[in-house]
Design a protein around this motif. Structure first.
Motif, PDB file in Angstrom:
ATOM      1  N   ALA A   1       0.803  -1.232   0.000  1.00 27.66           N
ATOM      2  CA  ALA A   1       0.000   0.000   0.000  1.00 27.66           C
ATOM      3  C   ALA A   1       0.838   1.287   0.000  1.00 27.66           C
ATOM      4  N   PRO A   2       1.868   1.391   0.868  1.00 24.02           N
ATOM      5  CA  PRO A   2       2.627   2.659   0.846  1.00 24.02           C
ATOM      6  C   PRO A   2       3.280   2.930  -0.498  1.00 24.02           C
ATOM      7  N   PHE A   3       3.679   1.849  -1.175  1.00 26.07           N
ATOM      8  CA  PHE A   3       4.345   2.053  -2.471  1.00 26.07           C
ATOM      9  C   PHE A   3       3.339   2.496  -3.535  1.00 26.07           C
ATOM     10  N   TRP A   4       2.127   1.955  -3.447  1.00 24.69           N
ATOM     11  CA  TRP A   4       1.095   2.425  -4.369  1.00 24.69           C
ATOM     12  C   TRP A   4       0.740   3.880  -4.082  1.00 24.69           C
ATOM     13  N   LEU A   5       0.707   4.231  -2.805  1.00 20.52           N
ATOM     14  CA  LEU A   5       0.372   5.629  -2.478  1.00 20.52           C
ATOM     15  C   LEU A   5       1.429   6.584  -3.031  1.00 20.52           C
ATOM     16  N   ALA A   6       2.702   6.177  -2.908  1.00 22.35           N
ATOM     17  CA  ALA A   6       3.784   7.027  -3.431  1.00 22.35           C
ATOM     18  C   ALA A   6       3.712   7.077  -4.959  1.00 22.35           C
ATOM     19  N   TYR A   7       3.503   5.905  -5.571  1.00 22.14           N
ATOM     20  CA  TYR A   7       3.391   5.860  -7.036  1.00 22.14           C
ATOM     21  C   TYR A   7       2.202   6.712  -7.506  1.00 22.14           C
ATOM     22  N   GLY A   8       1.099   6.572  -6.766  1.00 16.10           N
ATOM     23  CA  GLY A   8      -0.125   7.290  -7.145  1.00 16.10           C
ATOM     24  C   GLY A   8       0.065   8.788  -7.153  1.00 16.10           C
ATOM     25  N   VAL A   9       0.767   9.318  -6.152  1.00 17.77           N
ATOM     26  CA  VAL A   9       0.963  10.774  -6.103  1.00 17.77           C
ATOM     27  C   VAL A   9       1.788  11.238  -7.307  1.00 17.77           C
ATOM     28  N   LEU A  10       2.768  10.431  -7.675  1.00 18.84           N
ATOM     29  CA  LEU A  10       3.592  10.828  -8.825  1.00 18.84           C
ATOM     30  C   LEU A  10       2.791  10.720 -10.125  1.00 18.84           C
ATOM     31  N   TYR A  11       1.947   9.705 -10.208  1.00 17.67           N
ATOM     32  CA  TYR A  11       1.126   9.513 -11.417  1.00 17.67           C
ATOM     33  C   TYR A  11      -0.028  10.521 -11.450  1.00 17.67           C
ATOM     34  N   GLY A  12      -0.747  10.617 -10.368  1.00 15.41           N
ATOM     35  CA  GLY A  12      -2.004  11.389 -10.366  1.00 15.41           C
ATOM     36  C   GLY A  12      -1.845  12.844  -9.976  1.00 15.41           C
ATOM     37  N   SER A  13      -0.635  13.250  -9.526  1.00 14.90           N
ATOM     38  CA  SER A  13      -0.440  14.649  -9.135  1.00 14.90           C
ATOM     39  C   SER A  13       0.754  15.298  -9.833  1.00 14.90           C
ATOM     40  N   ALA A  14       1.920  14.605  -9.836  1.00 18.88           N
ATOM     41  CA  ALA A  14       3.065  15.213 -10.528  1.00 18.88           C
ATOM     42  C   ALA A  14       2.760  15.355 -12.015  1.00 18.88           C
ATOM     43  N   SER A  15       1.884  14.504 -12.537  1.00 17.19           N
ATOM     44  CA  SER A  15       1.543  14.613 -13.964  1.00 17.19           C
ATOM     45  C   SER A  15       0.835  15.935 -14.250  1.00 17.19           C
ATOM     46  N   ASP A  16       0.147  16.479 -13.255  1.00 23.36           N
ATOM     47  CA  ASP A  16      -0.539  17.770 -13.448  1.00 23.36           C
ATOM     48  C   ASP A  16       0.479  18.870 -13.739  1.00 23.36           C
ATOM     49  N   SER A  17       1.544  18.940 -12.941  1.00 31.18           N
ATOM     50  CA  SER A  17       2.522  20.012 -13.142  1.00 31.18           C
ATOM     51  C   SER A  17       3.363  19.768 -14.391  1.00 31.18           C
ATOM     52  N   ARG A  18       3.614  18.486 -14.723  1.00 35.73           N
ATOM     53  CA  ARG A  18       4.384  18.205 -15.956  1.00 35.73           C
ATOM     54  C   ARG A  18       3.536  18.553 -17.169  1.00 35.73           C
ATOM     55  N   TRP A  19       2.262  18.212 -17.108  1.00 38.12           N
ATOM     56  CA  TRP A  19       1.347  18.622 -18.176  1.00 38.12           C
ATOM     57  C   TRP A  19       1.403  20.146 -18.329  1.00 38.12           C
ATOM     58  N   HIS A  20       1.381  20.825 -17.209  1.00 38.50           N
ATOM     59  CA  HIS A  20       1.306  22.279 -17.225  1.00 38.50           C
ATOM     60  C   HIS A  20       2.579  22.909 -17.788  1.00 38.50           C
ATOM     61  N   GLU A  21       3.724  22.555 -17.231  1.00 41.98           N
ATOM     62  CA  GLU A  21       4.983  23.180 -17.645  1.00 41.98           C
ATOM     63  C   GLU A  21       5.369  22.818 -19.065  1.00 41.98           C
ATOM     64  N   CYS A  22       5.187  21.541 -19.416  1.00 42.31           N
ATOM     65  CA  CYS A  22       5.550  21.132 -20.778  1.00 42.31           C
ATOM     66  C   CYS A  22       4.538  21.673 -21.776  1.00 42.31           C
ATOM     67  N   GLY A  23       3.314  21.900 -21.329  1.00 39.45           N
ATOM     68  CA  GLY A  23       2.316  22.548 -22.196  1.00 39.45           C
ATOM     69  C   GLY A  23       2.735  23.959 -22.536  1.00 39.45           C
ATOM     70  N   HIS A  24       3.309  24.648 -21.567  1.00 33.56           N
ATOM     71  CA  HIS A  24       3.838  25.985 -21.853  1.00 33.56           C
ATOM     72  C   HIS A  24       5.092  25.905 -22.729  1.00 33.56           C
ATOM     73  N   GLY A  25       5.720  24.746 -22.739  1.00 36.68           N
ATOM     74  CA  GLY A  25       6.937  24.590 -23.537  1.00 36.68           C
ATOM     75  C   GLY A  25       8.155  25.190 -22.872  1.00 36.68           C
ATOM     76  N   THR A  26       8.101  25.372 -21.567  1.00 37.67           N
ATOM     77  CA  THR A  26       9.203  26.043 -20.879  1.00 37.67           C
ATOM     78  C   THR A  26      10.068  25.099 -20.049  1.00 37.67           C
ATOM     79  N   ALA A  27       9.587  23.883 -19.780  1.00 39.46           N
ATOM     80  CA  ALA A  27      10.313  23.013 -18.850  1.00 39.46           C
ATOM     81  C   ALA A  27      11.687  22.647 -19.402  1.00 39.46           C
ATOM     82  N   PHE A  28      11.703  22.188 -20.654  1.00 42.99           N
ATOM     83  CA  PHE A  28      12.966  21.832 -21.318  1.00 42.99           C
ATOM     84  C   PHE A  28      13.284  22.895 -22.360  1.00 42.99           C
ATOM     85  N   LYS A  29      14.537  22.963 -22.693  1.00 42.40           N
ATOM     86  CA  LYS A  29      14.934  23.830 -23.814  1.00 42.40           C
ATOM     87  C   LYS A  29      14.560  23.169 -25.142  1.00 42.40           C
TER      88      LYS A  29
END
Ligand code: FES
Lengths: 103, 358
Positions: B75-103
């Motif tokens: 369970a703890p590993f799923w919870l950690a995985y879940g936050v990266l999948y279900g939450s970090a994806s929000d900010s990656r979607w956002h920053e890469c959508g702006h096209g600013t995260a990577f050069k």
């Protein structure tokens, strides 16, 4: 005969940068490319009419400061959404350290 | 102001266009061009490091979760995985959508596609919706990304901590688009030339989910769905927690991000998951500054901004009572005081909005 307009001095724009130039009720963007060359396009982004002179020049691309659309400022080509319409470009020549544009 | 109409096709949308609130000139703190150029500079290195760390951790957590399945020790590993999948994806979607995260543009595009899938936001449709959010931030009837409308739907907000509404809406819209249709509200901000792309991505996603469900049925276990799909629900809480703070309880219908957006100091783990979007006033004012430069931008312009909230807890303690008050009186909002060193802007819009706060 082409009407050349004196826009600015070549030393007024850093390499890989852009400035705004207003003339006769119109606004333009003048670019200094990484190869020391100069270019001119319409000054407003084709997405929502934001001044490109506030944007970021990387290589031969300009990124709009509002929604990060990018254009190739040599050809005016829109490279990245949300811009879908190309920029109009204008001929440029350098004379006596001045950037002249034909508009 | 009376009852708000958040429909993009409704009366408030029309009024925003008529009064000049839509596509208005927004306030920007003055920054000399040379400094601004330095802040806007792109780099691949920080985002490559963060992306390797993110996907590396996801593979490790999911691997351990699978190895320990079906024991509760997983369970703890799923919870950690879940936050990266279900939450970090929000900010990656956002920053890469702006096209600013990577050069490098292709790196932005790859991570954007992967993150869009995980957060269940069609990458083409949402690129346009987010552009509108930046043009008309929290302008009623214009901004399609207002998370907390007035009066706030607190039950919805709480349900979304487990993705119970947003994720299902995302999957519903995926099926709708996969059927070859574009919703009338989407048509308000997506150019027609993009429709085929919206539909194509929706169909690819349906195929991925169908394969995952088929595998789950074939092996008689929900394990494949623990890896793909379900973490959007059980890991959503962090992006909702940080997301509602972006604008929650603050002014609407103003053209100054200092009044309608919130900067919150956060712990390093939340900042990694959220990719520095806690500097939200700064991001809205200068969207071309990449996430890794936002702390520097904050230092440069903080004299012109309201005092940031000092922590997530402090920000919630400020926002929650305001939201409860909006249940009874929807015109109420948190008035942001600018420091004495700040420049005021467009008093005509602000006075109207601020007057209603009294
Ligand atoms: S105004 Fe230039 S990208 Fe939107």
């Amino acid at each position: 005969m082409t009407d050349w307009i004196d826009a600015c001095g070549t030393d007024e724009i850093d390499e890989e940068d852009v400035i705004r130039f207003d003339h006769d009720g119109r606004t333009f963007a003048i670019y200094h490319g990484p190869g020391g060359d100069f270019f001119c396009t319409d000054g407003l982004c084709t997405h929502e009419q934001v001044h490109l002179s506030e944007g970021l020049v990387m290589d031969y691309e300009i990124e709009c400061p509002k929604h990060n659309a990018t254009f190739d400022y040599r050809s005016g080509a829109a490279l990245r959404a949300p811009a879908c319409v190309n920029l109009t470009t204008y001929p440029v020549k350098i004379e006596d350290g001045r950037v002249l544009i034909a508009i | 102001m009376g009852k708000r109409d958040y429909s993009l096709l409704g009366a408030d949308a029309k009024r925003a266009v008529e009064t000049g609130l839509a596509a208005a000139e927004w306030y920007h703190t003055d920054i000399p061009r040379a400094q601004m150029k330095a802040l806007m500079q792109r780099a691949d290195q920080p985002a490559i490091r963060d992306t390797i760390l993110l996907y590396g951790c996801m593979i490790a957590f999911a691997g351990i979760g699978i190895a320990l399945w079906p024991s509760w020790w997983s369970a703890p590993f799923w919870l950690a995985y879940g936050v990266l999948y279900g939450s970090a994806s929000d900010s990656r979607w956002h920053e890469c959508g702006h096209g600013t995260a990577f050069k490098t543009r292709t790196y932005n595009d790859w991570v954007y596609q992967i993150a869009s899938f995980m957060i269940v936001r069609n990458p083409h449709a949402w690129r346009w919706s987010h552009a509108r959010h930046h043009t008309d931030t929290i302008i009623v009837g214009r901004d399609p990304e207002i998370a907390l409308m007035r009066p706030p739907d607190l039950a919805r907000m709480i349900a979304n901590f487990l993705g119970l509404i947003d994720a299902w809406n995302g999957w519903g819209r995926m099926l709708y688009n996969a059927a070859g249709r574009i919703h009338p509200e989407e048509a308000d901000y997506i150019p027609e030339t993009e429709y085929p792309k919206v539909i194509r991505v929706a169909r690819i996603w349906v195929a991925i989910y169908a394969a995952t469900i088929a595998l789950a049925i074939a092996i008689g276990s929900i394990l494949p769905l623990m890896v793909i799909g379900l973490p959007r629900l059980y890991g959503a809480w962090h992006h909702v927690m940080t997301g509602v703070l972006q604008h929650g309880g603050l002014a609407d219908n103003v053209v100054d991000h200092r009044l309608n957006s919130r900067t919150v100091y956060m712990n390093p783990i939340s900042r990694f998951i959220y990719w520095n979007m806690n500097y939200h006033v700064e991001h809205h004012m200068f969207p071309m500054v990449p996430y890794h430069q936002l702390p520097a931008l904050h230092d440069r312009i903080k004299h012109d901004l309201p005092a940031p909230n000092r922590s997530i807890a402090e920000a919630f303690a400020e926002m929650w009572p305001a939201l409860k008050r909006q249940l009874r009186y929807e015109d109420y909002f948190l008035r942001r005081d600018l420091p004495p060193t700040a420049k005021p802007y467009r008093e005509d819009f602000h006075d109207g909005a601020l007057g209603a706060a009294e």
